[in-house]
Design an enzyme around this catalytic site. Structure first.
Site, PDB file in Angstrom:
ATOM      1  N   CYS A  48      18.458 -25.229 -38.450  1.00 22.15           N
ATOM      2  CA  CYS A  48      18.237 -23.877 -38.981  1.00 22.15           C
ATOM      3  C   CYS A  48      19.082 -22.824 -38.259  1.00 22.15           C
ATOM      4  CB  CYS A  48      16.759 -23.518 -38.899  1.00 22.15           C
ATOM      5  SG  CYS A  48      16.182 -23.204 -37.229  1.00 22.15           S
ATOM      6  N   CYS A  50      18.131 -20.021 -36.861  1.00 22.38           N
ATOM      7  CA  CYS A  50      17.616 -19.459 -35.610  1.00 22.38           C
ATOM      8  C   CYS A  50      17.882 -20.394 -34.434  1.00 22.38           C
ATOM      9  CB  CYS A  50      16.150 -19.054 -35.701  1.00 22.38           C
ATOM     10  SG  CYS A  50      14.980 -20.351 -36.018  1.00 22.38           S
TER      11      CYS A  50
END
Length: 146
Positions: A48, A50
Site C-alpha cells: 500500500c 502508506c
C-alpha cells in the site's frame, strides 16, 4: 493469492537495503522471535501507499538513531502470508494491520504502531515516534545499517 514477486521486490528492497532481515516462513518467525534476547523490531511490510510513502521511509530514518533494536526483521503481507500471520500472532491484543511495526523485548511485545497510526503521519513523524520507543526499550546501538 500472494502478490507476484516481481511486483513487490522493490518494496522488499526498501528494507533489506537497510540491513533488515526478511522472514518468509512461520518457522523463521518463531525461531527469531522465540530465541532472540533483547529487542527485535518486526515490520509488517505492505504494497500500500502508506507503507511506501510513510512506514518504510520512517523506519529508514529511525534506524539512524543512536538507540535502536538489536535486530530488525520484516514479513510481507500479501506475499509471505503464513509468516505474516505468525508474526501478527506475537502482537497480542492488536488486530491485524499492514503496514504495522511491533517492538519485542525478550519475546514480549512492548510497543506497537498500527496502520491507523501510520496513515495520518508523514515519515518524519513516524521516525520520531519510533525513536521514542527505541529510547525507552533499546538502550544501546547494536543494529548495523548498511
Amino acid at each position: 493469492m500472494p502478490y507476484p514477486e516481481i511486483m513487490i521486490r522493490p518494496m522488499r528492497e526498501d528494507l533489506t537495503r537497510l540491513g533488515v532481515e526478511e522472514l518468509k516462513t512461520p518457522e523463521a518467525v518463531d525461531e527469531t522471535l522465540q530465541n532472540s534476547k533483547g529487542t527485535v523490531m518486526v515490520i509488517v511490510n505492505s504494497i500500500c501507499g502508506c507503507a511506501a510513502g510513510k512506514a518504510r521511509p520512517g523506519v529508514a530514518l529511525a534506524l539512524q538513531h543512536e538507540a535502536r533494536p538489536e535486530r530488525v526483521v520484516t514479513v510481507f503481507a500479501g506475499a509471505d502470508i503464513e509468516a505474516t500471520e505468525k508474526a501478527r500472532s506475537y502482537f497480542t491484543g492488536y488486530p491485524p494491520s499492514s503496514p504495522s511495526i511491533g517492538l519485542l523485548k525478550d519475546g514480549k511485545l512492548v510497543y506497537m504502531m498500527e496502520r491507523r497510526q501510520i496513515e495520518g503521519r508523514d515519515a518524519y513523524q513516524i521516525a520520531e515516534e519510533l525513536k521514542r520507543a527505541f529510547d525507552q526499550h533499546c538502550p544501546t546501538a547494536t543494529f548495523a545499517t548498511n
